[in-house]
Design an enzyme around this catalytic site. Sequence first.
Site, PDB file in Angstrom:
ATOM      1  N   CYS A 105       0.805  -1.226   0.000  1.00  0.00           N
ATOM      2  CA  CYS A 105       0.000   0.000   0.000  1.00  0.00           C
ATOM      3  C   CYS A 105       0.842   1.281   0.000  1.00  0.00           C
ATOM      4  CB  CYS A 105      -0.992  -0.050   1.151  1.00  0.00           C
ATOM      5  SG  CYS A 105      -2.365   1.092   0.929  1.00  0.00           S
ATOM      6  N   ARG A 139     -12.264   6.534  -0.749  1.00  0.00           N
ATOM      7  CA  ARG A 139     -11.321   5.465  -0.398  1.00  0.00           C
ATOM      8  C   ARG A 139     -11.839   4.132  -0.936  1.00  0.00           C
ATOM      9  NH1 ARG A 139      -7.459   7.317   2.755  1.00  0.00           N
ATOM     10  NH2 ARG A 139      -6.623   5.254   3.179  1.00  0.00           N
ATOM     11  N   HIS A 209      -3.282  -5.622   2.632  1.00  0.00           N
ATOM     12  CA  HIS A 209      -2.893  -5.729   4.044  1.00  0.00           C
ATOM     13  C   HIS A 209      -3.545  -6.997   4.573  1.00  0.00           C
ATOM     14  CE1 HIS A 209      -1.711  -1.447   4.399  1.00  0.00           C
ATOM     15  NE2 HIS A 209      -2.777  -1.146   3.708  1.00  0.00           N
TER      16      HIS A 209
END
Length: 267
Positions: A105, A139, A209
């Site tokens: 990320c 997002r 993640h």
Amino acid sequence: MAEERPLRVAHLYPDLMNLYGDRGNVIALRRRLEWHGIPYELVGVAPGDAVDLRSFDLIFFGGGQDREQRLVCQDFGCRFPALSQTRAENIRRAAAEGVAILAVCGGYQLLGRYYRTAEGEMMPGLEVLDAWTEGGSERLIGDVVAEASPALVPTAPRPTLVGFENHSGRTFLGPKAAPLARVLVGAGNNGQDGTEGAFQGSVFGTYLHGSLLPKNPWFADLLIERALAHKTGSMVRLQPLDDRLEAQAHEAAIANAMRKRGRAARA
Ligand code: GLN
């Protein structure tokens, strides 16, 4: 006879760049190296540390928000009295010499050409991946399931990667980088072209993640194999481990992502 040196693993900015369990990737690497019977040495690298990253075989670089990324960018540009190169040049050389690198990320974004935040701030990247990232107003958050790209795993059936994404940046790939995977559930690089992550030589970037490596042991071993290739100068095939528990965690993550997607589609 000189004793063989251990495999050298660097954890870049462990305190600054550590979101959603990214540190678990390093724990997974350590455990798998132990299970494979591979002696290793792990070094955490903080901003300002005068460490030659070319002396490592594997570098892990986790995620962080814009604030942490800004601090890391400053470190990339630092000049160290003990080193003739900046950190950025040092990482570029490590990548060119085949050191295996995994970035997640925020770390992934900084391996590309640049990351421009949603507010328009420009952060120059290391340019070890032919990719660039533009901040978006919304997002991209949620579970991801993605199938390894043919560029990474040429023959079917291709293994899947599972993880969790949370980013505003949209990453696009240039011709020198290949996608790491094809998105089955989730947004991936940009929510538009169906790609997730990137790789170029032994440099890997991903939005996943979660942590990534404990639930995707095939990918952890692929990285270890690349690191061993850097250390020994020849290709090494690891023996499979008993990954029944990891496989269960992987399958549970897929089932969970599919269920949530089904629920969202019905809402
Ligand atoms: N700041 C970046 C973004 O939101 C990276 C976030 C992260 O590492 N999860 O796009």
